[in-house]
Design an enzyme around this catalytic site. Structure first.
Site, PDB file in Angstrom:
ATOM      1  N   HIS A 172       5.300  -8.650 -15.078  1.00  0.00           N
ATOM      2  CA  HIS A 172       5.680 -10.056 -14.969  1.00  0.00           C
ATOM      3  C   HIS A 172       5.064 -10.862 -16.105  1.00  0.00           C
ATOM      4  CE1 HIS A 172       5.413 -14.228 -13.397  1.00  0.00           C
ATOM      5  NE2 HIS A 172       6.609 -13.951 -12.911  1.00  0.00           N
TER       6      HIS A 172
ATOM      7  N   CYS B 168       0.616   7.420  -7.846  1.00  0.00           N
ATOM      8  CA  CYS B 168      -0.023   7.984  -6.659  1.00  0.00           C
ATOM      9  C   CYS B 168       0.973   8.810  -5.838  1.00  0.00           C
ATOM     10  CB  CYS B 168      -0.679   6.873  -5.857  1.00  0.00           C
ATOM     11  SG  CYS B 168      -1.978   7.440  -4.734  1.00  0.00           S
TER      12      CYS B 168
END
Length: 283
Positions: free
Chosen positions: A86, A184
Site C-alpha cells: 500500500h 508461512c
C-alpha cells in the site's frame, strides 16, 4: 516471557472443544507491536492494477486428537506485506472461497502498533465483506491484477488447498506473468494445483516447515498435531522448499516471492513492494 508460563492451550469458549495457543506460545511468538520498518517508497506506483488477497474464511482446524485449533489468517503475515505494498501505491481486492468474512488469529494481532492497527482499520470493511473467489474467477479478464497474495496462518490449510477457484487464479497468474506472493502456511494453497497442470512445478519456495509444525503441540501452540503436512505434499508435487527452519527467510523464484513465517512478514513486504515497483516503473 518465561518458561514458567503455562504450555496448556487456552480454551476458546466460542466453540466446543476449541483452543487458542498457550500463554507460553503467545509470549514467544506474538507481540503487541510488530517489526514494521522501512516502508517508505518514493517512486510509487500510480496505475490501476490492484493486488488480489486470497484470505481464509474458516476458523477451526481439526487436529489429530479431535480438538479444534482456533485459527484464521495470521494478522502480522497479512498486514505487514499489505502495508508495504500500500505504501508503494497498490490497492487491494480481498476475496475468500465463500465470500464470507475473513477470519483472523486475533490472539496474534499487534494491538499496540501505531501504524499497523490504523492500517487494519482502513481495510476492515473489505475483510468483513470480501469478494467470493467464484466472482473473481468470472471477472478475471476484466481485472488487471498486479499480483496474487496468499497470507499465512493455519487457516490457509482449510479449504484453499482443495478450492478449484484458487487453482484457476494461480494458473491465470502464471499464464499472465503476474506476481504470486505468499508466506508461512499460505503456500498450502498451491496444493489446489494437484489436479491437472501444475504451472509451479520446478519452482523453489520457502514456507513454514513441517518439522516446526510437528513440534507446536509440545508447547501448546496447537491443542493437537496436524493430520497432514503441506510441505511434504508440495514437495511431492514437484516444488522445492529451500528452508527447513524458521529464520525470517524470503525467497524469490521468477515471479513467486515467499516467506517462511511471521518473522519474514516485514521483509516479504519490502521485497515484494520493491520488486513490483521495479517491474512497473522500468518503462
Amino acid at each position: 516471557m518465561t518458561d514458567n508460563q503455562s504450555k496448556a492451550p487456552q480454551v476458546d469458549y466460542a466453540e466446543q472443544n476449541a483452543y487458542f495457543p498457550s500463554p507460553y506460545s503467545l509470549s514467544q511468538f506474538t507481540s503487541s507491536v510488530s517489526d514494521l520498518k522501512d516502508a517508505e517508497y518514493l517512486n510509487k506506483y500510480h496505475g490501476k492494477a490492484k493486488i488480489l488477497v486470497i484470505a481464509a474464511d474458516e476458523r477451526y482446524l481439526t487436529t489429530d486428537n479431535g480438538k479444534l485449533f482456533s485459527t484464521g489468517n495470521h494478522p502480522v503475515e497479512t498486514l505487514l506485506p499489505m502495508y508495504h505494498l500500500h505504501a508503494a501505491g497498490f490497492d487491494f481486492d480481498i476475496a475468500t472461497s465463500s465470500g464470507r468474512m475473513t477470519k483472523f488469529e486475533y490472539w496474534a494481532m499487534p494491538n499496540e502498533d501505531e501504524k499497523v492497527i490504523p492500517f487494519f482499520e482502513q481495510y476492515r470493511e473489505k475483510f468483513l465483506n470480501p469478494l467470493a473467489l467464484s466472482e473473481v474467477v468470472e471477472q478475471l479478464s476484466e481485472h488487471d491484477y498486479a499480483a496474487v497474495f496468499i497470507p499465512g496462518g493455519h487457516g490457509a490449510l482449510i479449504g484453499l488447498p482443495d478450492d478449484p477457484n484458487v487453482a484457476k487464479i494461480l494458473r491465470w497468474a502464471v499464464d499472465k506473468d503476474k506476481f504470486i506472493l505468499s508466506i508461512c502456511h499460505g503456500p498450502a494453497a498451491f496444493l489446489s494445483l494437484r489436479d491437472g497442470d501444475n504451472p509451479l512445478k520446478g519452482y523453489s519456495i520457502c514456507a513454514f516447515p513441517d518439522s516446526a509444525d510437528k513440534q507446536t503441540p509440545d508447547i501448546g501452540y496447537m491443542p493437537g498435531g496436524l493430520t497432514w503436512f503441506f510441505g511434504e505434499q508440495l514437495t511431492n508435487m514437484g516444488l522445492t522448499l529451500v528452508n527447513n527452519d524458521i529464520t525470517g527467510k524470503v525467497y524469490a523464484d521468477r515471479k513467486v516471492i515467499t516467506g517462511d513465517s511471521p518473522f519474514a512478514a516485514n521483509e516479504l513486504g519490502k521485497v515484494a513492494a520493491n520488486t513490483l515497483l521495479e517491474f512497473f516503473n522500468k518503462g
